[in-house]
Design an enzyme around this catalytic site. Structure first.
Site, PDB file in Angstrom:
ATOM      1  N   ARG A  56       0.853  -1.215   0.000  1.00 36.37           N
ATOM      2  CA  ARG A  56       0.000   0.000   0.000  1.00 36.37           C
ATOM      3  C   ARG A  56       0.882   1.256   0.000  1.00 36.37           C
ATOM      4  O   ARG A  56       0.580   2.246  -0.655  1.00 36.37           O
ATOM      5  CB  ARG A  56      -0.892   0.021   1.235  1.00 36.37           C
ATOM      6  CG  ARG A  56      -1.767  -1.193   1.478  1.00 36.37           C
ATOM      7  CD  ARG A  56      -2.963  -1.300   0.554  1.00 36.37           C
ATOM      8  NE  ARG A  56      -2.616  -1.745  -0.778  1.00 36.37           N
ATOM      9  CZ  ARG A  56      -2.216  -2.995  -1.096  1.00 36.37           C
ATOM     10  NH1 ARG A  56      -2.078  -3.908  -0.147  1.00 36.37           N
ATOM     11  NH2 ARG A  56      -1.942  -3.315  -2.332  1.00 36.37           N
ATOM     12  N   GLN A  86     -11.342   9.025   6.759  1.00 42.66           N
ATOM     13  CA  GLN A  86     -11.156   7.613   7.088  1.00 42.66           C
ATOM     14  C   GLN A  86      -9.983   7.034   6.301  1.00 42.66           C
ATOM     15  O   GLN A  86      -9.582   5.895   6.538  1.00 42.66           O
ATOM     16  CB  GLN A  86     -12.435   6.829   6.760  1.00 42.66           C
ATOM     17  CG  GLN A  86     -13.649   7.279   7.560  1.00 42.66           C
ATOM     18  CD  GLN A  86     -14.912   6.597   7.087  1.00 42.66           C
ATOM     19  OE1 GLN A  86     -15.050   5.383   7.197  1.00 42.66           O
ATOM     20  NE2 GLN A  86     -15.848   7.368   6.557  1.00 42.66           N
ATOM     21  N   HIS A 104      -8.488   6.777  11.050  1.00 43.33           N
ATOM     22  CA  HIS A 104      -8.073   5.369  11.065  1.00 43.33           C
ATOM     23  C   HIS A 104      -6.563   5.182  10.957  1.00 43.33           C
ATOM     24  O   HIS A 104      -6.090   4.094  10.643  1.00 43.33           O
ATOM     25  CB  HIS A 104      -8.780   4.606   9.944  1.00 43.33           C
ATOM     26  CG  HIS A 104     -10.256   4.511  10.141  1.00 43.33           C
ATOM     27  ND1 HIS A 104     -11.142   4.280   9.102  1.00 43.33           N
ATOM     28  CD2 HIS A 104     -11.023   4.647  11.256  1.00 43.33           C
ATOM     29  CE1 HIS A 104     -12.368   4.263   9.576  1.00 43.33           C
ATOM     30  NE2 HIS A 104     -12.317   4.489  10.869  1.00 43.33           N
TER      31      HIS A 104
END
Length: 227
Positions: A56, A86, A104
């Protein structure tokens, strides 16, 4: 100066090329979500979790903010703007937004597994054996399923201060993020940008739904701004 609070989710970054991790089968990039985003998954297979977030992180270095990110940043010229996202990417910041709260966690940060106050900026791969200053393994600075959301109270405080609430690219179906909409006043205008909105227009007194993706939706929002 009027205050615009922006709540953003995965659809905000989709047009930058960042996949909305969870597909129709409930998988994240081919992985069961609990295997890569839960304390249990971490304890079962640290290498898998580290590799997932390393991928990622590498992907993030290859994409850029899209026009929707840029339009939100430009709002700061005329309004007080706070973003509660988020998303774990840094595209809001790279577009120029200066008040961003990551509900998050953040992909470009890591923290100690023993002391969550020890947080470090991190842009390379995170490997087994990378330790904090106290000698404990480092982990992604991400809020996993089953973990507390430490920034929630601050997010509530920010949302409650909104003169206008703008929601982009999030279903507002996943808690605790979905609860934020309950902290605005009945008279606060709400604009909801999503190609497949899950909120019905009758759900809120002052709700305007823009059935568009983030970029075209932001362009329409600019035209509809009530102040």
């Amino acid at each position: 100066m009027k205050k615009i609070v922006v709540l953003t989710g995965a659809g905000m970054s989709a047009e930058s090329g960042i996949k909305t991790f969870r597909d129709a089968g409930g998988l994240w990039e081919g992985h069961d979500v609990m295997s890569v985003a839960s304390p249990e998954g971490w304890h079962k297979n640290k290498e898998l979790v580290l590799d997932f977030y390393n991928q990622r992180r590498r992907q993030l270095s290859q994409v850029k903010p899209n026009k929707a990110h840029e339009l939100i940043a430009e709002l700061e010229k005329s309004y007080e703007v706070s973003i509660v996202t988020q998303n774990i990417d840094d595209l809001h910041e790279r577009a120029g937004s200066t008040h961003v709260l990551h509900l998050h966690g953040e992909l470009l940060k890591v923290r100690s597994t023993q002391n969550e106050q020890l947080v470090y900026q991190w842009e390379k791969d995170l490997l087994h054996g990378d330790l904090c200053e106290s000698g404990s393994q480092l982990r992604p600075h991400i809020v996993w399923f089953g973990e507390a959301v430490p920034m929630l109270d601050k997010a509530i405080e920010i949302t409650a201060s909104a003169d206008l609430l703008l929601i982009i690219g999030t279903s507002m179906q996943v808690y605790p993020a979905a609860s934020l909409i309950h902290y605005i006043t009945d008279t606060t205008p709400v604009f909801f940008i999503d190609p497949k909105p899950a909120i019905h227009a009758s759900a809120l007194e002052n709700l305007t739904i823009i059935e568009e993706k983030a970029v075209s939706g932001m362009e329409k929002f600019i035209e509809l701004l009530p102040f």
